[in-house]
Write an enzyme that holds these catalytic residues in place. Structure first.
Site, PDB file in Angstrom:
ATOM      1  N   HIS A 208       0.833  -1.193   0.000  1.00 12.01           N
ATOM      2  CA  HIS A 208       0.000   0.000   0.000  1.00 12.01           C
ATOM      3  C   HIS A 208       0.876   1.254   0.000  1.00 12.01           C
ATOM      4  O   HIS A 208       2.084   1.173   0.158  1.00 12.01           O
ATOM      5  CB  HIS A 208      -0.958   0.011   1.208  1.00 12.01           C
ATOM      6  CG  HIS A 208      -0.272   0.078   2.529  1.00 12.01           C
ATOM      7  ND1 HIS A 208       0.041  -1.042   3.264  1.00 12.01           N
ATOM      8  CD2 HIS A 208       0.164   1.138   3.262  1.00 12.01           C
ATOM      9  CE1 HIS A 208       0.636  -0.687   4.393  1.00 12.01           C
ATOM     10  NE2 HIS A 208       0.727   0.637   4.404  1.00 12.01           N
ATOM     11  N   ALA A 209       0.214   2.374  -0.185  1.00 14.02           N
ATOM     12  CA  ALA A 209       0.831   3.696  -0.054  1.00 14.02           C
ATOM     13  C   ALA A 209      -0.116   4.524   0.800  1.00 14.02           C
ATOM     14  O   ALA A 209      -1.222   4.074   1.130  1.00 14.02           O
ATOM     15  CB  ALA A 209       1.029   4.340  -1.430  1.00 14.02           C
TER      16      ALA A 209
END
Length: 139
Positions: free
Chosen positions: A54-55
């Site tokens: 994820h970011a």
């Protein structure tokens, strides 16, 4: 939108000696590029598992391998990919917003994470295509 530095290693003080052990200390945000609002840790993660994926829109983090080894891969929207091997508990990895990241752990690794904001699910970008779409237009 503020600019953030790229992922990079931060070395914290290492006080002590082999015969008695070591301690690392951070006081009053010394060496921290943000005010810590959340601390969490992961442990007992099987070696075959890749976590993260994820970011973040806003969250800055520092990842520390408090025990064991953690291999972290970061990807920026411009396509820059870096591999970091965390295995010394006095070294942390700064992960800015807009950086896709994954982590893989050695057996018995313990990851300590310092985060700049409290947990908010809306801050996460969990789909890699969405990450490229959101941040690619701003790279």
């Amino acid at each position: 939108m503020p600019e953030f530095p790229n992922p990079h290693l931060i070395e914290f003080p290492k006080l002590g000696e082999p015969g008695i052990g070591y301690i690392s200390v951070i006081e009053k945000s010394q060496l921290m590029p943000f005010s810590v609002q959340r601390i969490f840790w992961t442990y007992y993660t099987p070696e075959s598992i890749v976590r993260g994926r994820h970011a973040h829109h806003r969250t800055e983090q520092i990842l520390v391998a408090a025990a064991g080894r953690i291999t972290v891969t970061t990807e920026l929207a411009d396509g820059t990919i870096e591999l970091f091997r965390l295995e010394d508990p006095h070294v942390g990895l700064y992960v800015p917003p807009k950086a896709w990241h994954t982590m893989q752990y050695s057996h018995a690794a313990v990851q300590l994470v310092f985060a700049s904001v409290p947990y908010q699910e809306v801050d996460y970008i969990r789909n890699h295509d969405d990450f490229k779409l959101i941040w690619g237009s701003q790279a």
